[in-house]
Design a protein around this motif. Structure first.
Motif, PDB file in Angstrom:
ATOM      1  N   ILE A 132       0.846  -1.226  -0.072  1.00 51.94           N
ATOM      2  CA  ILE A 132       0.154   0.045   0.131  1.00 51.94           C
ATOM      3  C   ILE A 132       1.033   1.224  -0.032  1.00 51.94           C
ATOM      4  CG2 ILE A 132      -2.034  -1.135   0.943  1.00 51.94           C
ATOM      5  CD1 ILE A 132      -1.134   0.075   3.598  1.00 51.94           C
ATOM      6  N   TYR A 133       0.452   2.429  -0.496  1.00 57.52           N
ATOM      7  CA  TYR A 133       0.824   3.702  -0.390  1.00 57.52           C
ATOM      8  C   TYR A 133       2.177   3.184  -1.533  1.00 57.52           C
ATOM      9  CZ  TYR A 133      -1.847   5.418   3.148  1.00 57.52           C
ATOM     10  OH  TYR A 133      -2.954   6.019   3.776  1.00 57.52           O
ATOM     11  N   ALA A 134       1.956   2.672  -2.451  1.00 58.92           N
ATOM     12  CA  ALA A 134       3.086   2.344  -3.601  1.00 58.92           C
ATOM     13  C   ALA A 134       4.260   1.654  -2.930  1.00 58.92           C
ATOM     14  CB  ALA A 134       3.309   3.615  -4.212  1.00 58.92           C
ATOM     15  N   GLY A 135       3.986   0.929  -1.871  1.00 56.23           N
ATOM     16  CA  GLY A 135       5.227   0.219  -1.288  1.00 56.23           C
ATOM     17  C   GLY A 135       5.772   0.988  -0.034  1.00 56.23           C
ATOM     18  N   LYS A 136       5.355   2.056   0.349  1.00 52.10           N
ATOM     19  CA  LYS A 136       5.810   2.584   1.800  1.00 52.10           C
ATOM     20  C   LYS A 136       5.282   1.818   2.706  1.00 52.10           C
ATOM     21  CE  LYS A 136       5.455   7.393  -0.297  1.00 52.10           C
ATOM     22  NZ  LYS A 136       4.522   8.646  -0.257  1.00 52.10           N
ATOM     23  N   ALA A 137       4.286   1.102   2.594  1.00 48.46           N
ATOM     24  CA  ALA A 137       3.660   0.220   3.703  1.00 48.46           C
ATOM     25  C   ALA A 137       3.107  -1.116   3.232  1.00 48.46           C
ATOM     26  CB  ALA A 137       2.835   0.942   4.493  1.00 48.46           C
ATOM     27  N   LEU A 138       3.067  -2.270   4.126  1.00 47.11           N
ATOM     28  CA  LEU A 138       2.429  -3.300   3.732  1.00 47.11           C
ATOM     29  C   LEU A 138       1.329  -3.729   4.701  1.00 47.11           C
ATOM     30  CD1 LEU A 138       5.950  -5.133   3.672  1.00 47.11           C
ATOM     31  CD2 LEU A 138       4.428  -4.801   1.813  1.00 47.11           C
ATOM     32  N   ALA A 139       0.259  -4.163   4.014  1.00 43.18           N
ATOM     33  CA  ALA A 139      -0.890  -4.451   4.992  1.00 43.18           C
ATOM     34  C   ALA A 139      -1.268  -6.023   4.569  1.00 43.18           C
ATOM     35  CB  ALA A 139      -2.178  -3.635   4.402  1.00 43.18           C
ATOM     36  N   LYS A 140      -1.251  -6.689   5.888  1.00 43.42           N
ATOM     37  CA  LYS A 140      -1.622  -8.163   5.827  1.00 43.42           C
ATOM     38  C   LYS A 140      -3.141  -8.174   5.987  1.00 43.42           C
ATOM     39  CE  LYS A 140       0.457 -12.251   7.989  1.00 43.42           C
ATOM     40  NZ  LYS A 140       1.215 -12.655   9.087  1.00 43.42           N
ATOM     41  N   VAL A 141      -3.796  -8.704   4.855  1.00 45.39           N
ATOM     42  CA  VAL A 141      -5.280  -8.832   4.926  1.00 45.39           C
ATOM     43  C   VAL A 141      -5.603 -10.326   4.821  1.00 45.39           C
ATOM     44  CG1 VAL A 141      -5.498  -6.490   4.013  1.00 45.39           C
ATOM     45  CG2 VAL A 141      -5.510  -8.496   2.617  1.00 45.39           C
ATOM     46  N   GLU A 142      -6.896 -10.371   5.317  1.00 51.38           N
ATOM     47  CA  GLU A 142      -7.570 -11.782   5.006  1.00 51.38           C
ATOM     48  C   GLU A 142      -8.895 -11.642   4.175  1.00 51.38           C
ATOM     49  OE1 GLU A 142      -8.813 -13.783   8.700  1.00 51.38           O
ATOM     50  OE2 GLU A 142      -9.783 -15.547   7.471  1.00 51.38           O
ATOM     51  N   GLN A 247       6.644   5.632 -16.388  1.00 46.50           N
ATOM     52  CA  GLN A 247       7.210   6.344 -14.998  1.00 46.50           C
ATOM     53  C   GLN A 247       7.034   5.254 -14.076  1.00 46.50           C
ATOM     54  OE1 GLN A 247       4.650   9.797 -14.053  1.00 46.50           O
ATOM     55  NE2 GLN A 247       5.110   9.429 -11.894  1.00 46.50           N
ATOM     56  N   VAL A 248       8.127   5.235 -13.109  1.00 48.48           N
ATOM     57  CA  VAL A 248       8.281   4.480 -11.862  1.00 48.48           C
ATOM     58  C   VAL A 248       8.111   5.564 -10.690  1.00 48.48           C
ATOM     59  CG1 VAL A 248       9.876   3.275 -10.535  1.00 48.48           C
ATOM     60  CG2 VAL A 248      10.105   3.282 -12.942  1.00 48.48           C
ATOM     61  N   GLY A 249       7.233   5.038 -10.007  1.00 48.20           N
ATOM     62  CA  GLY A 249       7.122   5.783  -8.649  1.00 48.20           C
ATOM     63  C   GLY A 249       5.232   5.640  -8.170  1.00 48.20           C
ATOM     64  N   GLN A 250       5.138   6.421  -7.259  1.00 45.88           N
ATOM     65  CA  GLN A 250       3.768   6.266  -6.732  1.00 45.88           C
ATOM     66  C   GLN A 250       2.494   6.635  -7.736  1.00 45.88           C
ATOM     67  OE1 GLN A 250       3.272   7.905  -2.744  1.00 45.88           O
ATOM     68  NE2 GLN A 250       1.550   7.024  -2.471  1.00 45.88           N
ATOM     69  N   THR A 251       2.905   7.429  -8.731  1.00 44.77           N
ATOM     70  CA  THR A 251       1.660   7.680  -9.822  1.00 44.77           C
ATOM     71  C   THR A 251       2.212   6.931 -10.919  1.00 44.77           C
ATOM     72  OG1 THR A 251       2.457   9.882  -9.877  1.00 44.77           O
ATOM     73  CG2 THR A 251       0.618   9.624  -8.574  1.00 44.77           C
ATOM     74  N   GLY A 252       2.930   6.182 -11.005  1.00 47.10           N
ATOM     75  CA  GLY A 252       3.321   5.401 -12.160  1.00 47.10           C
ATOM     76  C   GLY A 252       3.417   3.835 -11.823  1.00 47.10           C
ATOM     77  N   LYS A 253       4.521   3.082 -12.076  1.00 40.19           N
ATOM     78  CA  LYS A 253       4.692   1.890 -11.582  1.00 40.19           C
ATOM     79  C   LYS A 253       5.671   1.377 -10.763  1.00 40.19           C
ATOM     80  CE  LYS A 253       3.203  -0.076 -16.236  1.00 40.19           C
ATOM     81  NZ  LYS A 253       3.103   1.067 -17.175  1.00 40.19           N
ATOM     82  N   GLY A 274       8.411   3.413  -5.466  1.00 39.85           N
ATOM     83  CA  GLY A 274       8.487   2.641  -6.529  1.00 39.85           C
ATOM     84  C   GLY A 274       9.524   1.742  -7.251  1.00 39.85           C
ATOM     85  N   MET A 275      10.671   1.968  -6.394  1.00 43.69           N
ATOM     86  CA  MET A 275      11.684   1.058  -6.865  1.00 43.69           C
ATOM     87  C   MET A 275      12.668   0.541  -5.944  1.00 43.69           C
ATOM     88  SD  MET A 275      13.926   3.680  -6.212  1.00 43.69           S
ATOM     89  CE  MET A 275      15.579   3.044  -6.707  1.00 43.69           C
ATOM     90  N   SER A 276      12.519   0.979  -4.491  1.00 47.09           N
ATOM     91  CA  SER A 276      13.332   0.730  -3.473  1.00 47.09           C
ATOM     92  C   SER A 276      13.164  -0.796  -2.942  1.00 47.09           C
ATOM     93  CB  SER A 276      13.241   1.554  -2.306  1.00 47.09           C
ATOM     94  OG  SER A 276      12.163   1.628  -1.760  1.00 47.09           O
ATOM     95  N   SER A 277      12.330  -1.969  -3.632  1.00 46.15           N
ATOM     96  CA  SER A 277      12.324  -3.100  -3.252  1.00 46.15           C
ATOM     97  C   SER A 277      13.185  -3.904  -4.266  1.00 46.15           C
ATOM     98  CB  SER A 277      10.878  -3.581  -3.307  1.00 46.15           C
ATOM     99  OG  SER A 277      10.057  -3.039  -2.243  1.00 46.15           O
ATOM    100  N   SER A 278      13.930  -3.226  -5.272  1.00 41.72           N
ATOM    101  CA  SER A 278      14.631  -3.938  -6.304  1.00 41.72           C
ATOM    102  C   SER A 278      15.820  -4.586  -5.290  1.00 41.72           C
ATOM    103  CB  SER A 278      15.194  -2.990  -7.096  1.00 41.72           C
ATOM    104  OG  SER A 278      14.255  -2.067  -7.729  1.00 41.72           O
ATOM    105  N   LYS A 279      16.183  -5.710  -5.840  1.00 48.29           N
ATOM    106  CA  LYS A 279      17.229  -6.334  -5.058  1.00 48.29           C
ATOM    107  C   LYS A 279      18.698  -5.659  -5.128  1.00 48.29           C
ATOM    108  CE  LYS A 279      19.152 -11.233  -4.793  1.00 48.29           C
ATOM    109  NZ  LYS A 279      19.747 -12.270  -5.821  1.00 48.29           N
ATOM    110  N   PHE A 280      19.181  -4.880  -6.260  1.00 49.57           N
ATOM    111  CA  PHE A 280      20.225  -4.253  -6.266  1.00 49.57           C
ATOM    112  C   PHE A 280      20.094  -2.980  -6.859  1.00 49.57           C
ATOM    113  CE2 PHE A 280      22.391  -8.689  -6.572  1.00 49.57           C
ATOM    114  CZ  PHE A 280      23.260  -8.401  -5.556  1.00 49.57           C
TER     115      PHE A 280
END
Lengths: 317, 250
Positions: A132-142, A247-253, A274-280
């Motif tokens: 959520i928030y384009a990866g700024k947070a994570l929500a665990k949902v059922e 576009q990479v980021g919150q209003t892109g991909k 939009g990109m900080s979860s990349s491995k390298f």
């Protein structure tokens, strides 16, 4: 109840990698894994789907399914869900996947976890981690409705090699012409030799520091050398150097490649999302204070116009 | 033609997300209209300027402070507003049910919304609304033309651009690249204060999604940072790409 279904994303018989990722991940669990494929002349795709874990391959073959349209696809899958009662259905988090899953979720009045990056599906219960928030947070949902529905982000799972039986089940065509409410007048495929931004193993992005089309050309040159997709920050999109779809980021991909190379990108929060979860992550920027360096594995404080040409010739060695 | 635009109030996209008591904290956060919805508002105004839309009604579901989002849309040029009061814990299903009920009462010819919200990233509500109302829908549009009872939409589809036609009334969701939303003028802001906004209570339904917990991703730590001549940097970066990342060079 008949396990979990993966809706196959394919165009003209080419299956998207995310489909194999979903089948492979589900195969690690004990439940039956099935692939569901709609199209014209698609029964031949079954062996490919079995190789990554499909125990069964449900096929709905009809000219009506030759290209995606929400009405016919949803009518068909609703009929099949009634007949075969799957516990859960996974779709790709793509244009078609989320479109179909959303309309289906409302028709069945169930819950849908979109853009999931992790899943735990057992005995009809589905728990997902959503970005959520384009990866700024994570929500665990059922998902408490039934069946359990989710769309899965491409690239979060590996393609495995545990095969399933791949038994083909031909489904009766239940959708009718009356179910179709969208008429596709034309389709212009993006002509690009580069991989899709959302699925690429390497992404090279350009930002404000590219200063114009000449800088973007350097980014593209590096990208092509690495077999990478090209992306951009909001600055380079707003300046018209690159199309919005890049576009990479919150209003892109949101991307998660093995390697992300940020060229002339300072690293605004919405871009980092939009990109900080990349491995390298590698970054080239003249400003030593640029926030992009706080997430980079390898940062270079230098002028990209000087660095990229040398980098290209070094990589070619 | 009456046009309804669904808007959601979201955090500014530059906002840093922090948790308080296991929930996302909104302390000190600047609230805006979801950028994708703002584009839908602009799209509706442009349809009115072309003489296609006659009335623009902006609707939001949620807490009272959503009124600010409505006022902003009114200041841009929408004609009136509807605030559907709903618990902020409502999921996509419950929000779609609440919005669809209020939209149905208005009998619009066109329903516009952003294709996704910048906060929850769900991209479900417009399509769910279409299903409830029994309307066709088209998602992620970058252009629209309305004539002869049909909406012809250019969409950003997988692997290309599609032109899709649907009969109206329809639900159409926007991509941010559709247009450049205008800033409200001073005159618009003054006029917005006098424009009517109705408040209704949401239809009560149970959620279909239960949030178990919210967390922040593990912080990425900075690695090597080189400050040297460009050629030295480039050689070392190439070496890192080849030996640590193990890139394949074409």
């Amino acid at each position: 109840m008949a396990g979990t279904w993966v809706f196959v994303e394919q165009k003209d018989g080419n299956i998207r990698k995310v489909t194999f990722e979903m089948l492979s991940e589900l195969k690690k669990g004990g439940d039956e894994v099935s692939a569901v494929v709609f199209g014209k002349g698609v029964a031949g795709l079954a062996p490919e789907l079995a190789k990554c874990g499909a125990d069964k391959v449900y096929v709905a073959d009809d000219a009506m399914f030759a290209s995606y349209n929400t009405g016919a696809f949803v009518a068909q899958i609703v009929a099949m869900i009634k007949e075969f009662s799957p516990n859960a259905l996974l779709f790709a988090h793509s244009f078609n996947g989320r479109d179909m899953a959303s309309r289906l979720a409302q028709k069945l009045e169930t819950g849908l976890a979109t853009d999931a990056v992790a899943a735990d599906i057992t005995a009809g219960k589905g728990i997902f981690t959503r970005s959520i928030y384009a990866g700024k947070a994570l929500a665990k949902v059922e998902v408490t409705g039934s069946p359990v529905l989710a769309t899965i982000r491409p690239g979060v799972w590996e393609v495995g090699s545990t095969a399933g039986a791949g038994a083909v089940v031909n489904a009766a065509v239940a959708a009718t012409a009356g179910d179709v409410y969208q008429v596709e007048k034309s389709f212009a495929a993006t002509v690009s030799a580069r991989p899709d931004l959302a699925e690429a193993a390497v992404v090279v992005s350009g930002g404000r520091g590219c200063k114009g089309p000449d800088g973007i050309k350097l980014v593209e040159q590096l990208a092509d050398l690495l077999g990478a997709a090209v992306g951009g920050s909001r600055a380079s999109i707003d300046s018209g150097w690159l199309g919005h779809e890049l576009q990479v980021g919150q209003t892109g991909k949101v991307v998660l490649p093995n390697l992300y190379v940020a060229c002339g990108i300072s690293g605004a929060i919405q871009h980092l999302a939009g990109m900080s979860s990349s491995k390298f992550i590698a970054a080239v920027n003249t400003d030593t204070e640029a926030p992009i360096f706080s997430v980079s594995d390898f940062g270079v404080v230098a002028d990209l116009f000087k660095v990229i040409p040398i980098l290209v010739s070094e990589l070619k060695k | 033609m009456k046009v309804i635009v669904c808007v959601k109030q979201t955090f500014d996209t530059e906002a840093k997300i922090e948790l308080k008591d296991g929930k996302i904290s909104d302390a000190g956060i600047n609230l805006i209209i979801n950028p994708y919805d703002e584009v839908a508002v602009e799209g509706a105004i442009q349809l009115k300027e072309k003489g296609i839309a006659t009335e623009i009604v902006v609707i939001t579901a949620g807490a009272d402070k959503g009124m600010d989002a409505i006022r902003t849309a009114l200041a841009m040029g929408a004609d009136r507003g509807i605030l559907v009061k709903q618990d902020t814990g409502a999921d996509e299903y419950a929000r779609a049910v609440a919005l669809a009920a209020a939209i149905k009462a208005e009998s619009p010819q066109l329903v516009l919304a952003g294709h996704v919200a910048a906060d929850d990233g769900s991209s479900q509500v417009p399509t769910r609304i279409a299903e409830i109302l029994g309307f066709p829908h088209v998602n992620v549009i970058t252009a629209i033309d309305i004539a002869g009872g049909k909406a012809t939409c250019t969409t950003e589809a997988d692997g290309g651009t599609a032109v899709i036609e649907v009969a109206i009334p329809a639900v159409i969701s926007s991509q941010v690249s559709w247009n450049e939303p205008r800033y409200p003028s001073m005159k618009g802001i003054m006029q917005a204060k006098k424009k009517p906004v109705a408040t209704v209570d949401a239809v009560a339904v149970d959620n279909k999604i239960k949030i178990i917990d919210v967390s922040l991703p593990a912080a990425k730590t900075a690695g090597i940072k080189l400050e040297d001549d460009a050629d030295v940097c480039a050689v070392k970066l190439a070496d890192w790409m080849k030996n640590t990342v193990k890139v394949e060079v074409k």
